[in-house]
Write a protein that holds these residues in place. Sequence first.
Motif: not given
Lengths: 369, 368, 307
Positions: B196, B198, B215, C13, C260-261, C263-265
């Motif tokens: 994943t 970022i 995150a 987050a 960021p949060a 993108q992390s999901v």
Amino acid sequence: MDASQAAAPAPGGLVSAGAGARFRQAAEYIAIPLFALAVSAVLFSLFLLALGHSPDEFFSLLWRGGFGTAFSWRNTLQRAAPLVLTALAVAIPARIGLTIIGGEGAVVLGGLAAAAIAIPLAGTVPTLVLLGCMAILAASVGAGWIGLAGYLRHARNVNETISSLLLAYIAIAILNFTVEGPLRDPGSLNKPSTPPIGRENMLAPVPGLEVPWALVAGIAIAIGLHLLMSRTIFGFAARVTGGNPRAARAQGLPVGRLIVLCTAIAGACAGLAGFFEVAAIHGNANAALAAGYGYTGILVAFLARHNPIAVVPVAILFGGIAAAGGLIQRRMGLPDATVLLLQATVFVVLLASETLYGRLRIFKARTPA
Amino acid sequence: MDLDKLSRRTVLKSAAATGLVTALGARAAHAQAPLVVGAIYVGPRDDFGYNQAHALGIAELKKVRGVKVVEEENVPETIAVQKTMESMIQLDGAKLIVATSFGYFDPHMLAMATKFPQVEFRHAVGLWDEKKHPKNAGSYFGYLDQAHYVNGVAAGLVTKTKKIGFIAAKPIPSLLRNINAVLVGARKNAPDATVTVIFTGDWSLPVREAEATNALIDAGCDVITCHVDSPKVVVQTAERRGAMVLGHNASQASLAPRGFVTGAEYKWETIYQGFAGNLAKGEKLPNWVRGGYDLDYVRNTAYGAAASEPARRAADAAIAEMKAGKPIFVGPFKDNKGTVVGTKTYDNYAPELEGMNYLIEGVVGSTS
Amino acid sequence: MSDIATLATVLFAMIGGAIRVSTPFLFVSLGECVTEKAGRINLGLEGTLVLGAMAAYMVAYETGDPWLGVLAAGCAGLILGVMHATLCSLPRVNDVAIGIALMSFGTGLAFFFGKPYIQPQAPRLPSVELGGWIGNAQLAEALTINPLFFIGVALAFFLRWAFDNTRYGLLLRMAGDSVAASRAMGVSVDGVRLAATAAGGFLSGIGGAFLSLYYPGSWNEALSSGQGLMAVALVIFARWDPQRCFYAAMLFGAAGALGPALQSVGIVKGYYFFNAAPYILTLLIMIGAGRDGKAARAMPSELGVQR
């Protein structure tokens, strides 16, 4: 805001009568900054001595790197060029009482717009037409961006200092998104950029002098804006509004329009700085457009007391110190932050020296003028 | 495939050997005045990352007799870098300029190379093109994706969640290639592993890098790696959260005594020593220098506490494969939108890989 | 991942981000709030924040005690504050301009002396774990909180109360609203402003200590990326109310965690705009809340008066 603001004397805005007084006042405006420069040099020498470095070597390198050779002068003027324009973007709104600190946003969007319009035009129209279109669009986009801060101030009571700063961050996001997304040149591999405007279309320095056109334009605009602010009704109305908006409104001045116009002029200056970055240096728009010129311009403008003409020498002083930075770093092994510290020392002392104006005996007329 | 590489290497060698004795070489041979080399960095030299890796390599150049190195750090990718180069040439008499940041190449270094044909310019990463660019310019690069591939192999054997987190600065080919290499390596032993990504949007943003690390860990990644200028914050944050870490650029092993697995490191010193050797002998520097494990241009950091025995063995084997030139990107393969982007197997030197603008299947993330 | 789990991840987050990222904003904006209430603008707190971060890291590394680092950061900020106040008390010296010059000064000092401290690892400030009982690792992490955060929050509410209910609060506001009235009461306006600017510098320095000693917990030259400047601007957004400074800082932190949060999901498109969320959101709120003139009325009337 207070009425005292309008009354704040600015260099150049002399109102005294006699030639003797005028001469003494002019002498004051030269002697006090020189004195301040000397004081900061002494302070910085003490700092260097305390750390075991030679002030002698430092200042001779500073001179050599900033002003000592033809190359050094070109280096200095090159670095000063964008600062003249971005400082004007702070100085003009300041005359109407607004503190704009987001000129950076207009720089990057102006540059982006210039590069964007070049995509369809490059190769189809003559170079001069292309550059003209790029410059006009860059100035318009810059004007719109900072003008928006002015409009929000007028229409929605949104503080222009914070909105212009927020808009600058948003502008940088738009720039990055655009050069990595919709307008990315597939050939720009490790440095996402818009398609190049073409080497043949790029703006070379002024022939013979090797001075960047951005500086020539900056000086011309500075003179023009000085005349606008000091010799026209518009300028007078703007200064009155800066002094006391309520009174200006009561007098029937179009305060809202004045605010939007002043911020738009500011944005146009900063947008042009972006245009010159694209047209003379990068040849495309990329993330390096956000180089901090907009923020440095704030300091230059305040040091010049928001006087458009004074912006030019201040920017050159700033450029000279920056230009010498590399040489000092390489020869003396001092950190790159040394010149930042020197700049800061010079500026703090110069700003503090403003307290001396009108208080030194030798510059005072012996008899009332 | 091997033929391909062979021919390229032969070209490289002959280019170096037949190099004319240039003004540069003649000067070094006579060795009265030292030969001045200017090195330019985009950030501080001790950043635990990209600039530090270069500075360590440049330190090797300084040891060469008759060579004097002048260095400047924190030089932005604007007109400032042109002026720095010009200043090194005009005021310090530099005869070789080593520009280390991606953004220095076009237009800045190219403009200066055109202006000063008697000075040699070399750039890390940039794509020097014999047909388009000045002959006194050139580029050099270590294929770090090979070390990232080894990272991935080790990660595939230590991850429990089968999710690897990657904090990346910008979606550019040399970075996307590293992300993809981690995934390919991980899937070697863990076919269901994912990476994943970022994107933080810039090369050095400590707060956002820390946020991104948190995150990713919160989203279930138990191995964290990155490609930013200074990985210190990412590594420290991951260590604190108890995640495992793969390093990047330079050795960050000391920052993660518990969670460190291994790391991908440049060995710029090999390249710079090569340059120094050319200079000492008065030869022209090669214009195009590329290599990975096969030429000792990259390495993996010594295994840390989190590297299990099977992971170490698999990683060692992967290193041996890389040294032997086994390709990483074996076709056909798709990008993570389902489009077939690789129709064949690419040799590790394949120029197509330097233009990689996609994330392959198994990577969660988007390039825009 | 199910939709609810995804939503929870993003939400947690943002809570965690609000707590982790907000503290430096909170300290700097409280510091600026105190300064501006007394009638001076110190635009240079970005430099104070950076110098504080460096001083904290240096002292924590050299002594091994992070709390000594926090103290050092406060003192460094205090010195810059005193410099600002002293220079601005000279007639005709402009406070905004001096602030900008001191921004360069603080940053320059920090970069100059901070070079040797980019590499070493200083001890980190401890934290309090409040969420261990919940059994959700992510929430537990979000609720692992540094004591400085609590101090900042308490200070926000205390300052709000003190401005209205104490003698010192009154003196401070009077210096900011009317020099003439202060003089009539026999109060030294310059003295009050000196104290307020020094206190503002002290708080901003501590904000810097949080950056280098807790989160992200490292010293380097890119550490601040303009947080100090933004925090000064947030004071206007918060209408010179310490309590609102706290809300603004929380909002900023939470919005900053959004990029960021997401993108992390796996929500990955347009991350530049998600990363710019704090700025876009603040601007929209200001446009929405504008017009009514509350902000203009809340502004200390001596602010922005050029000398």
